[in-house]
Scaffold this active site. Structure first.
Site, PDB file in Angstrom:
ATOM      1  N   SER A 107       8.806   3.176   2.578  1.00 27.25           N
ATOM      2  CA  SER A 107       7.455   2.472   2.195  1.00 27.25           C
ATOM      3  C   SER A 107       7.048   3.003   1.105  1.00 27.25           C
ATOM      4  O   SER A 107       6.830   4.581   0.873  1.00 27.25           O
ATOM      5  CB  SER A 107       6.527   2.817   3.549  1.00 27.25           C
ATOM      6  OG  SER A 107       5.358   2.209   3.362  1.00 27.25           O
TER       7      SER A 107
ATOM      8  N   LEU B 130       0.507  -1.288   5.584  1.00 28.12           N
ATOM      9  CA  LEU B 130       0.871  -2.418   6.745  1.00 28.12           C
ATOM     10  C   LEU B 130       1.978  -1.532   7.567  1.00 28.12           C
ATOM     11  O   LEU B 130       2.300  -1.377   8.659  1.00 28.12           O
ATOM     12  CB  LEU B 130       1.171  -3.715   6.166  1.00 28.12           C
ATOM     13  CG  LEU B 130       1.755  -4.442   7.331  1.00 28.12           C
ATOM     14  CD1 LEU B 130       0.757  -4.929   8.575  1.00 28.12           C
ATOM     15  CD2 LEU B 130       2.471  -5.914   6.762  1.00 28.12           C
ATOM     16  N   GLU B 131       3.145  -1.015   6.528  1.00 30.63           N
ATOM     17  CA  GLU B 131       4.404  -0.533   6.934  1.00 30.63           C
ATOM     18  C   GLU B 131       3.876   0.945   7.704  1.00 30.63           C
ATOM     19  O   GLU B 131       4.425   1.281   8.575  1.00 30.63           O
ATOM     20  CB  GLU B 131       5.167  -0.246   5.706  1.00 30.63           C
ATOM     21  CG  GLU B 131       5.933  -1.328   5.046  1.00 30.63           C
ATOM     22  CD  GLU B 131       6.256  -0.991   3.871  1.00 30.63           C
ATOM     23  OE1 GLU B 131       6.940  -2.012   3.317  1.00 30.63           O
ATOM     24  OE2 GLU B 131       5.951  -0.048   3.157  1.00 30.63           O
ATOM     25  N   LEU B 132       2.964   1.572   6.874  1.00 27.82           N
ATOM     26  CA  LEU B 132       2.513   2.947   7.521  1.00 27.82           C
ATOM     27  C   LEU B 132       2.080   2.532   9.131  1.00 27.82           C
ATOM     28  O   LEU B 132       2.138   3.337  10.079  1.00 27.82           O
ATOM     29  CB  LEU B 132       1.464   3.548   6.703  1.00 27.82           C
ATOM     30  CG  LEU B 132       0.888   4.858   7.156  1.00 27.82           C
ATOM     31  CD1 LEU B 132       1.934   6.033   7.320  1.00 27.82           C
ATOM     32  CD2 LEU B 132      -0.202   5.199   6.425  1.00 27.82           C
TER      33      LEU B 132
END
Ligand SMILES: *[C@@H]1O[C@H](CO)[C@@H](O)[C@H](O)[C@H]1NC(C)=O
Ligand SMILES: *[C@@H]1O[C@H](CO)[C@@H](O)[C@H](O)[C@H]1NC(C)=O
Ligand SMILES: *[C@@H]1O[C@H](CO)[C@@H](O)[C@H](O)[C@H]1NC(C)=O
Ligand SMILES: *[C@@H]1O[C@H](CO)[C@@H](O)[C@H](O)[C@H]1NC(C)=O
Ligand SMILES: *[C@@H]1O[C@H](CO)[C@@H](O)[C@H](O)[C@H]1NC(C)=O
Ligand SMILES: *[C@@H]1O[C@H](CO)[C@@H](O)[C@H](O)[C@H]1NC(C)=O
Ligand SMILES: *[C@@H]1O[C@H](CO)[C@@H](O)[C@H](O)[C@H]1NC(C)=O
Ligand SMILES: *[C@@H]1O[C@H](CO)[C@@H](O)[C@H](O)[C@H]1NC(C)=O
Ligand SMILES: *[C@@H]1O[C@H](CO)[C@@H](O)[C@H](O)[C@H]1NC(C)=O
Length: 596
Positions: free
Chosen positions: A418, A489-491
């Site tokens: 990410s 968002l990925e985190l």
């Protein structure tokens, strides 16, 4: 024949008399060989500048060899020479000088000055034989009338409470009528009124009762008139007070005491100490020795036993405490049965005392110490090795004992990367991070790109990809902190998965230093629990750098036998994984788009 025998005899006797002479034949007169006894060091004379000195011809200190009275009857004559530093040759003494005067075996210098210092040689000579010896005269300067550092001409010990009459040394040599000389006494350079227990009596100083304060240096100055000149000489006596000459003077053995037990170690060296109180006796030999079964160490002649000479431990007004040690090497059980006695003797009596021995088992302290030392050194070494190579050690440990997660889960990717979509980080992620992870370490990497998935719901896809990965590597940067971005968002997806017991682990990678304050709340919270691996620019570039090792440690284990050959295996495995799992198409999508 006869002169040779006499000469040899002389040689022996003079040698015994302490002459430090090297006997050489020196020619003084061309016709006679002169026997040279060298210099008589003990006879050296010290005199104060301006005082009277007299030199004694040392040849007459052995009357059996040469006696002055005999030389008077024979044809031998006594001559004095001088050997100054400036003159190499011996000069006959000029007796016409009024300061020099020869009187029987003496040469008088009245008075001596600095120029008179040097080597004087007295020579006995007749037509057919000659013998000579040297004696040194030292002229010393003094600032004051009395010098407390004067080298004493006489040392005396006087027992406390006893009486003693002090005579000025060498006064007898001065053969003068009473009236023409006077003697002045000093104690510690003070011209005291000697009253009470000390008194001047004629030329002498009488001590009626000796006390400690009366000890120290006494000086007597003799002055006399001669040929209208006042001459003088100074003599010093050092007086030491010793204990009163009363009571038992038998040696007293302090150790071994009757109730004392000596502990010895079988097989080890044993040292027994004997301490004896030796009461003061005048110049008397007092002996201390050890016996083993009533045999001295010398009689025993066993190299295991040794006893060095006694040493002085303390001294109190002449009473001495001395110690004598007995060393026994390899003390054996047999030795325990022996009788170890320390004995002491002087003219007044004899005392002996037995040392009671007790054994204790042998403890090899040296060996134990060595063992402990080696262990400590090893531990220290391992400590150091661990601190320097802990990353390598952990990797090694994992490669031996770790388990390959690929066999226990059905995930598609090893790492999901990410990152913030800005050019610098994109460059790092795509060309460095991804390349190394895939080609060097053989990981399967997923990089989600929004543009690559037309049609799909970003949120759903992101969650799915993250869910299909074993690790989420978050490249932390100021940009990833912007709300509403893909990176955030990925985190969030990763953290949620991790917090809810998912098998996903989040790894933080810091590409560029980011101020802590600017981190988003989620990241700040995560930072506390997660490992942050820092990229340190050029320094981190080589594969052997700390960065890659740390990263490898955080990523799933790959058992690679050869660093240069892992790729085929992994790709095969990846193919295998792809073939056995559904959703292969999507994953390849993700994979391929990221590579673009
Ligand atoms: C030498 O003679 C003197 C008398 O002239 C005498 O007093 C002295 O004792 C003698 N010395 C020896 C060693 O015989
Ligand atoms: C020296 O000679 C005299 C006689 O000339 C004699 O009386 C004296 O005893 C001798 N002394 C020695 C030491 O031989
Ligand atoms: C010289 O002295 C030596 C030793 O004292 C003696 O034996 C010898 O007879 C003396 N010689 C003469 C010529 O008097
Ligand atoms: C007196 O004792 C001192 C040591 O205290 C020593 O150096 C010196 O030689 C002694 N002098 C004599 C004359 O014995
Ligand atoms: C020297 O003095 C003593 C007493 O101190 C005396 O008996 C003797 O006669 C005196 N001798 C001379 C030569 O005056
Ligand atoms: C005198 O004797 C004492 C004891 O032996 C010593 O300590 C001291 O140094 C001596 N003094 C001199 C001036 O030699
Ligand atoms: C031996 O030593 C003891 C004390 O240990 C002491 O009282 C005694 O006088 C000494 N002499 C003899 C002969 O015992
Ligand atoms: C020790 O040996 C000596 C002779 O060396 C002897 O006189 C003495 O009596 C012995 N002592 C004992 C206690 O045997
Ligand atoms: C050793 O000392 C003891 C006293 O402690 C004594 O009784 C014994 O006789 C001594 N032995 C020898 C050989 O001197």
């Amino acid at each position: 024949m006869m002169p040779l025998v006499v000469t040899l005899l002389c040689l022996c006797i003079l040698k015994m008399g302490g002459f430090s002479a090297s006997v050489t034949q020196a020619s003084v007169q061309s016709d006679v060989q002169c026997l040279d006894w060298g210099v008589w060091s003990e006879g050296a004379v010290q005199v104060y500048d301006g005082e009277v000195a007299w030199l004694y011809c040392p040849l007459f200190s052995h009357p059996t060899l040469y006696s002055y009275n005999q030389t008077q009857n024979s044809s031998l004559s006594l001559l004095w020479y001088r050997h100054t530093r400036t003159h190499e040759l011996e000069q006959p003494i000029n007796l016409k000088l009024h300061t020099l005067h020869k009187d029987r075996e003496y040469l008088w210098i009245q008075p001596a000055t600095a120029q008179d210092a040097g080597l004087y040689i007295c020579m006995l000579r007749n037509i057919s034989s000659c013998v000579k010896i040297g004696v040194e005269l030292e002229v010393i300067q003094r600032d004051k009338e009395c010098d407390p550092g004067t080298r004493p001409h006489l040392n005396l010990t006087i027992p406390m409470q006893s009486d003693r009459t002090l005579e000025c040394p060498d006064l007898k040599t001065l053969t003068l009528p009473n009236s023409t000389y006077s003697v002045t006494w000093y104690h510690l350079c003070r011209s005291e009124l000697f009253i009470g227990n000390r008194e001047l009596k004629g030329d002498d100083l009488v001590i009626y009762r000796m006390y400690t304060p009366y000890a120290g240096l006494y000086t007597c100055v003799v002055s006399y008139q001669m040929n209208g000149r006042t001459l003088q000489f100074t003599r010093a006596i050092n007086i030491t007070a010793v204990v009163a000459n009363v009571g038992s003077k038998v040696p007293d053995i302090l150790n071994p005491a009757s109730d004392q037990i000596y502990t010895v170690t079988l097989g080890d060296k044993a040292t027994l100490s004997c301490r004896v109180h030796l009461p003061h006796l005048f110049k008397e030999k007092q002996e201390i020795w050890w016996t083993i079964d009533n045999k001295t160490v010398e009689q025993l002649a066993d190299p295991r036993f040794s006893s060095p000479e006694a040493t002085l431990l303390s001294e109190y007004f002449g009473d001495e405490t001395k110690e004598r040690l007995l060393h026994v090497m390899d003390f054996s059980a047999d030795d325990l049965q022996k009788e170890f006695n320390c004995s002491a003797r002087n003219s007044r009596g004899f005392n002996t005392s037995r040392a009671i021995l007790k054994s204790q088992p042998y403890v090899p302290t040296l060996e134990l110490g060595c063992g402990l030392g080696v262990t400590l050194a090893l531990m220290l070494m391992m400590f150091v090795v661990y601190h320097v190579f802990w990353l390598e050690l952990l990797l090694l440990y994992r490669s031996w004992f770790g388990s390959d997660e690929r066999y226990t889960d059905d995930k598609q990717y090893d790492v999901y990367i990410s990152y913030a979509r800005n050019s610098e980080e994109e460059e790092f992620v795509l060309s460095t991070l991804r390349r190394v992870l895939e080609t060097e370490f053989g990981y399967s990497v997923c990089i989600f790109d929004r543009d690559s998935l037309p049609g799909g719901t970003i949120t759903d896809d992101t969650l799915r990809f993250v869910g299909q990965s074993r690790r989420l590597a978050v490249v932390v940067s100021p940009c990833s902190t912007v709300r509403g971005t893909q990176a955030l968002l990925e985190l969030q997806a990763g953290l949620t998965s991790m917090l809810h017991g998912g098998s996903l682990r989040v790894v933080l990678i810091q590409f560029k230093p980011v101020r802590w304050k600017s981190w988003v709340k989620e990241l700040r919270q995560a930072r506390l629990a997660l490992t942050l691996i820092r990229w340190q620019g050029e320094k981190s570039a080589p594969l052997s750098s700390r960065f890659w090792k740390q990263l490898q440690l955080e990523l799933p284990m790959r058992r690679t036998t050869d660093k240069h050959m892992p790729l085929p295996d992994i790709t095969q495995h990846t193919h295998h994984a792809e073939n056995t799992h559904p959703g292969k198409e999507k994953l390849i999508d993700c994979y391929s788009t990221s590579a673009l």
